[in-house]
Design a protein around this motif. Structure first.
Motif, PDB file in Angstrom:
ATOM      1  N   ARG A  18       0.809  -1.221   0.000  1.00 31.49           N
ATOM      2  CA  ARG A  18       0.000   0.000   0.000  1.00 31.49           C
ATOM      3  C   ARG A  18       0.838   1.266   0.000  1.00 31.49           C
ATOM      4  NH1 ARG A  18      -5.242   0.149   2.434  1.00 31.49           N
ATOM      5  NH2 ARG A  18      -6.200  -1.893   2.503  1.00 31.49           N
ATOM      6  N   CYS A  19       2.086   1.172   0.415  1.00 27.51           N
ATOM      7  CA  CYS A  19       2.914   2.378   0.607  1.00 27.51           C
ATOM      8  C   CYS A  19       3.229   3.056  -0.725  1.00 27.51           C
ATOM      9  CB  CYS A  19       4.208   2.000   1.317  1.00 27.51           C
ATOM     10  SG  CYS A  19       5.323   3.409   1.513  1.00 27.51           S
ATOM     11  N   LYS A  20       2.975   4.377  -0.769  1.00 23.02           N
ATOM     12  CA  LYS A  20       3.252   5.158  -1.978  1.00 23.02           C
ATOM     13  C   LYS A  20       4.491   6.025  -1.798  1.00 23.02           C
ATOM     14  CE  LYS A  20      -0.714   3.937  -3.972  1.00 23.02           C
ATOM     15  NZ  LYS A  20      -1.306   3.189  -2.884  1.00 23.02           N
ATOM     16  N   ALA A  21       5.242   5.770  -0.751  1.00 24.80           N
ATOM     17  CA  ALA A  21       6.518   6.471  -0.512  1.00 24.80           C
ATOM     18  C   ALA A  21       6.359   7.985  -0.422  1.00 24.80           C
ATOM     19  CB  ALA A  21       7.538   6.096  -1.582  1.00 24.80           C
ATOM     20  N   CYS A  22       5.320   8.430   0.272  1.00 22.73           N
ATOM     21  CA  CYS A  22       5.065   9.872   0.359  1.00 22.73           C
ATOM     22  C   CYS A  22       5.873  10.547   1.475  1.00 22.73           C
ATOM     23  CB  CYS A  22       3.586  10.119   0.593  1.00 22.73           C
ATOM     24  SG  CYS A  22       3.025   9.594   2.230  1.00 22.73           S
ATOM     25  N   ASP A  23       6.472   9.788   2.342  1.00 23.82           N
ATOM     26  CA  ASP A  23       7.319  10.296   3.444  1.00 23.82           C
ATOM     27  C   ASP A  23       6.547  10.869   4.633  1.00 23.82           C
ATOM     28  OD1 ASP A  23       9.428   9.824   1.726  1.00 23.82           O
ATOM     29  OD2 ASP A  23       9.836  11.935   1.339  1.00 23.82           O
ATOM     30  N   LEU A  24       5.241  10.975   4.534  1.00 18.34           N
ATOM     31  CA  LEU A  24       4.483  11.655   5.595  1.00 18.34           C
ATOM     32  C   LEU A  24       4.698  11.022   6.959  1.00 18.34           C
ATOM     33  CD1 LEU A  24       1.017  12.535   4.040  1.00 18.34           C
ATOM     34  CD2 LEU A  24       2.673  14.106   5.069  1.00 18.34           C
ATOM     35  N   CYS A  25       4.639   9.705   7.019  1.00 20.28           N
ATOM     36  CA  CYS A  25       4.793   9.036   8.319  1.00 20.28           C
ATOM     37  C   CYS A  25       6.173   9.297   8.902  1.00 20.28           C
ATOM     38  CB  CYS A  25       4.536   7.541   8.188  1.00 20.28           C
ATOM     39  SG  CYS A  25       5.634   6.727   7.007  1.00 20.28           S
ATOM     40  N   VAL A  26       7.181   9.294   8.034  1.00 16.22           N
ATOM     41  CA  VAL A  26       8.552   9.542   8.510  1.00 16.22           C
ATOM     42  C   VAL A  26       8.659  10.963   9.055  1.00 16.22           C
ATOM     43  CG1 VAL A  26      10.991   9.461   7.905  1.00 16.22           C
ATOM     44  CG2 VAL A  26       9.387   7.961   6.723  1.00 16.22           C
ATOM     45  N   ALA A  65      -1.183   9.783  10.021  1.00 14.55           N
ATOM     46  CA  ALA A  65      -0.732  10.600   8.886  1.00 14.55           C
ATOM     47  C   ALA A  65      -0.807   9.867   7.554  1.00 14.55           C
ATOM     48  CB  ALA A  65       0.707  11.049   9.127  1.00 14.55           C
ATOM     49  N   CYS A  66      -0.741   8.560   7.584  1.00 16.27           N
ATOM     50  CA  CYS A  66      -0.646   7.804   6.322  1.00 16.27           C
ATOM     51  C   CYS A  66      -1.962   7.860   5.549  1.00 16.27           C
ATOM     52  CB  CYS A  66      -0.271   6.355   6.594  1.00 16.27           C
ATOM     53  SG  CYS A  66      -0.149   5.418   5.045  1.00 16.27           S
ATOM     54  N   PRO A  67      -1.926   8.401   4.324  1.00 16.91           N
ATOM     55  CA  PRO A  67      -3.162   8.479   3.530  1.00 16.91           C
ATOM     56  C   PRO A  67      -3.557   7.142   2.925  1.00 16.91           C
ATOM     57  CG  PRO A  67      -1.325   9.575   2.401  1.00 16.91           C
ATOM     58  CD  PRO A  67      -0.768   8.984   3.656  1.00 16.91           C
ATOM     59  N   ASP A  68      -2.671   6.163   3.003  1.00 19.34           N
ATOM     60  CA  ASP A  68      -2.915   4.897   2.305  1.00 19.34           C
ATOM     61  C   ASP A  68      -3.080   3.698   3.243  1.00 19.34           C
ATOM     62  OD1 ASP A  68      -2.682   5.605  -0.625  1.00 19.34           O
ATOM     63  OD2 ASP A  68      -0.901   6.551   0.211  1.00 19.34           O
ATOM     64  N   PHE A  69      -3.226   3.971   4.525  1.00 18.45           N
ATOM     65  CA  PHE A  69      -3.424   2.894   5.509  1.00 18.45           C
ATOM     66  C   PHE A  69      -2.362   1.805   5.357  1.00 18.45           C
ATOM     67  CE2 PHE A  69      -7.562   4.781   4.485  1.00 18.45           C
ATOM     68  CZ  PHE A  69      -7.839   5.350   5.714  1.00 18.45           C
ATOM     69  N   ALA A  70      -1.111   2.263   5.285  1.00 11.59           N
ATOM     70  CA  ALA A  70      -0.007   1.339   5.029  1.00 11.59           C
ATOM     71  C   ALA A  70       0.881   1.117   6.238  1.00 11.59           C
ATOM     72  CB  ALA A  70       0.838   1.861   3.867  1.00 11.59           C
ATOM     73  N   ILE A  71       0.561   1.781   7.364  1.00 13.18           N
ATOM     74  CA  ILE A  71       1.411   1.632   8.551  1.00 13.18           C
ATOM     75  C   ILE A  71       0.511   1.506   9.778  1.00 13.18           C
ATOM     76  CG2 ILE A  71       1.758   4.152   8.772  1.00 13.18           C
ATOM     77  CD1 ILE A  71       4.690   3.370   9.672  1.00 13.18           C
TER      78      ILE A  71
HETATM   79  S1  SF4 Z   1       2.649   7.733   5.064  1.00 11.70           S
HETATM   80 FE1  SF4 Z   1       1.971   5.710   4.326  1.00 11.70          FE
HETATM   81  S2  SF4 Z   1       2.207   5.823   2.100  1.00 11.70           S
HETATM   82 FE2  SF4 Z   1       3.400   7.515   2.967  1.00 11.70          FE
HETATM   83  S3  SF4 Z   1       5.498   6.676   3.207  1.00 11.70           S
HETATM   84 FE3  SF4 Z   1       4.391   6.325   5.140  1.00 11.70          FE
HETATM   85  S4  SF4 Z   1       3.543   4.234   4.967  1.00 11.70           S
HETATM   86 FE4  SF4 Z   1       4.094   4.927   2.909  1.00 11.70          FE
END
Ligand code: SF4
Ligand code: SF4
Length: 105
Positions: A18-26, A65-71
């Motif tokens: 699901r992760c789109k590598a948007c960096d938001l969670c980081v 923060a994750c818009p894609d429910f990936a974390i």
């Molecule tokens: S916020 Fe979600 S989609 Fe974006 S990098 Fe983190 S896990 Fe991936």
């Protein structure tokens, strides 16, 4: 929202499909737990990685923060989270300065 089963004895985990590598969670993690790694197979050439799970304080900011429910973050009743340390805060600063990429990679 998640259909993933919580892994045992793990504070935070991801669904890479699901992760789109948007960096938001980081960017919102206060404790330098998360970073992106290079991944040629992924959409933006990067993928979320849990680099320091032992520092996770269970604040849930990444999941929110994750818009894609990936974390996902463990329930406080099921995992004893760390306390926020100066070392973890400094690592977060360095990860942010490194454009959210893993340090030393
Ligand atoms: S916020 Fe979600 S989609 Fe974006 S990098 Fe983190 S896990 Fe991936
Ligand atoms: S729960 Fe908080 S400390 Fe843990 S990885 Fe997510 S943002 Fe970082």
């Amino acid at each position: 929202m998640s259909i993933m089963k919580a892994p045992e004895n793990t504070p935070v985990w991801t669904d890479e499909s699901r992760c789109k590598a948007c960096d938001l969670c980081v960017s919102v993690c206060p404790a330098g737990v998360l970073a992106m790694r290079y991944d040629a197979k992924s959409v933006l050439g990067a993928m979320i990685t849990v680099v320091h799970p032992e520092s996770c304080i269970g604040c849930n900011e990444c999941e929110l923060a994750c818009p894609d429910f990936a974390i996902f973050v463990a329930d406080k009743k099921e995992y004893k989270f760390a306390k926020l340390t100066d070392q973890a805060k400094e690592r977060q600063q360095k990860i942010a300065e490194n454009n959210y990429m893993m340090l030393g990679a």
